[in-house]
Scaffold this motif. Structure first.
Motif, PDB file in Angstrom:
ATOM      1  N   GLU A 101      34.708  38.071  41.770  1.00  0.00           N
ATOM      2  CA  GLU A 101      35.014  36.708  42.218  1.00  0.00           C
ATOM      3  C   GLU A 101      35.830  35.901  41.204  1.00  0.00           C
ATOM      4  O   GLU A 101      36.807  35.262  41.583  1.00  0.00           O
ATOM      5  CB  GLU A 101      33.720  35.976  42.592  1.00  0.00           C
ATOM      6  CG  GLU A 101      33.934  34.778  43.470  1.00  0.00           C
ATOM      7  CD  GLU A 101      34.610  35.115  44.797  1.00  0.00           C
ATOM      8  OE1 GLU A 101      35.491  34.334  45.217  1.00  0.00           O
ATOM      9  OE2 GLU A 101      34.282  36.140  45.395  1.00  0.00           O
ATOM     10  N   PRO A 102      35.496  35.903  39.891  1.00  0.00           N
ATOM     11  CA  PRO A 102      36.319  35.144  38.943  1.00  0.00           C
ATOM     12  C   PRO A 102      37.769  35.648  38.878  1.00  0.00           C
ATOM     13  O   PRO A 102      38.708  34.846  38.828  1.00  0.00           O
ATOM     14  CB  PRO A 102      35.614  35.347  37.601  1.00  0.00           C
ATOM     15  CG  PRO A 102      34.214  35.674  37.952  1.00  0.00           C
ATOM     16  CD  PRO A 102      34.279  36.419  39.253  1.00  0.00           C
ATOM     17  N   HIS A 104      39.348  37.209  41.296  1.00  0.00           N
ATOM     18  CA  HIS A 104      39.963  36.898  42.585  1.00  0.00           C
ATOM     19  C   HIS A 104      40.420  35.440  42.620  1.00  0.00           C
ATOM     20  O   HIS A 104      41.526  35.134  43.062  1.00  0.00           O
ATOM     21  CB  HIS A 104      38.965  37.179  43.712  1.00  0.00           C
ATOM     22  CG  HIS A 104      39.554  37.080  45.069  1.00  0.00           C
ATOM     23  ND1 HIS A 104      39.444  35.950  45.833  1.00  0.00           N
ATOM     24  CD2 HIS A 104      40.266  37.972  45.802  1.00  0.00           C
ATOM     25  CE1 HIS A 104      40.063  36.143  46.981  1.00  0.00           C
ATOM     26  NE2 HIS A 104      40.576  37.369  46.984  1.00  0.00           N
ATOM     27  N   THR A 105      39.583  34.538  42.103  1.00  0.00           N
ATOM     28  CA  THR A 105      39.938  33.118  42.074  1.00  0.00           C
ATOM     29  C   THR A 105      41.160  32.886  41.190  1.00  0.00           C
ATOM     30  O   THR A 105      42.098  32.185  41.581  1.00  0.00           O
ATOM     31  CB  THR A 105      38.745  32.284  41.563  1.00  0.00           C
ATOM     32  OG1 THR A 105      37.631  32.513  42.428  1.00  0.00           O
ATOM     33  CG2 THR A 105      39.075  30.804  41.527  1.00  0.00           C
ATOM     34  N   THR A 108      44.296  34.308  42.895  1.00  0.00           N
ATOM     35  CA  THR A 108      44.699  33.474  44.024  1.00  0.00           C
ATOM     36  C   THR A 108      45.397  32.199  43.544  1.00  0.00           C
ATOM     37  O   THR A 108      46.415  31.787  44.102  1.00  0.00           O
ATOM     38  CB  THR A 108      43.475  33.121  44.889  1.00  0.00           C
ATOM     39  OG1 THR A 108      42.873  34.337  45.345  1.00  0.00           O
ATOM     40  CG2 THR A 108      43.858  32.272  46.077  1.00  0.00           C
ATOM     41  N   LEU A 109      44.872  31.573  42.500  1.00  0.00           N
ATOM     42  CA  LEU A 109      45.507  30.371  41.947  1.00  0.00           C
ATOM     43  C   LEU A 109      46.896  30.691  41.403  1.00  0.00           C
ATOM     44  O   LEU A 109      47.833  29.906  41.578  1.00  0.00           O
ATOM     45  CB  LEU A 109      44.628  29.762  40.853  1.00  0.00           C
ATOM     46  CG  LEU A 109      43.329  29.101  41.334  1.00  0.00           C
ATOM     47  CD1 LEU A 109      42.464  28.707  40.146  1.00  0.00           C
ATOM     48  CD2 LEU A 109      43.626  27.905  42.206  1.00  0.00           C
TER      49      LEU A 109
END
Length: 120
Positions: A101-102, A104-105, A108-109
């Motif tokens: 998740e970290p 991926h975030t 994405t940013l």
């Protein structure tokens, strides 16, 4: 068969009435096409995506690939495109990787920032 009762148009701030099944007046009928399409044909959701996602997670041993490249071991919670779809990347197993998740975030940013730069 009796006519469908009139209802307000679904478009924001539109006060027209319609009897169409999709809920848009004649002025906003083009919005109905997007409404009926939904997520169909975009490669995400549904059984084929779930199968591909499971295949990629198993191939990558449920470990985050970006973290592994930095010599860290972290469990993956998602599957992400290596080359984003917006940049022409296909939704095939060779273009997907397991990711936490970290990561991926952050990815994405970064992709959103690049897209904004291209738009200007």
């Amino acid at each position: 068969m009796p006519a469908r009762p009139s209802s307000p148009c679904r478009a924001k701030l539109c006060r027209n009435l319609t009897r169409e099944k999709h809920g848009y007046c004649e002025d906003h009928a083009d919005l109905a096409k997007a409404w009926t399409r939904g997520r169909a044909g975009r490669g995400r959701g549904g059984r084929p995506w779930r199968r591909l996602r499971a295949q990629v997670l198993q191939r990558d041993r449920y470990l985050c690939q970006p973290c592994q490249r930095k010599a860290r071991a972290k469990p993956a919670t998602a599957v992400d495109h290596i080359v984003p779809e917006a940049e022409g990347g296909p939704t095939v197993a060779s273009n997907l990787e397991a990711i936490c998740e970290p990561c991926h975030t952050a990815k994405t940013l970064d992709e959103a920032r690049r897209a904004r730069e291209r738009a200007t």
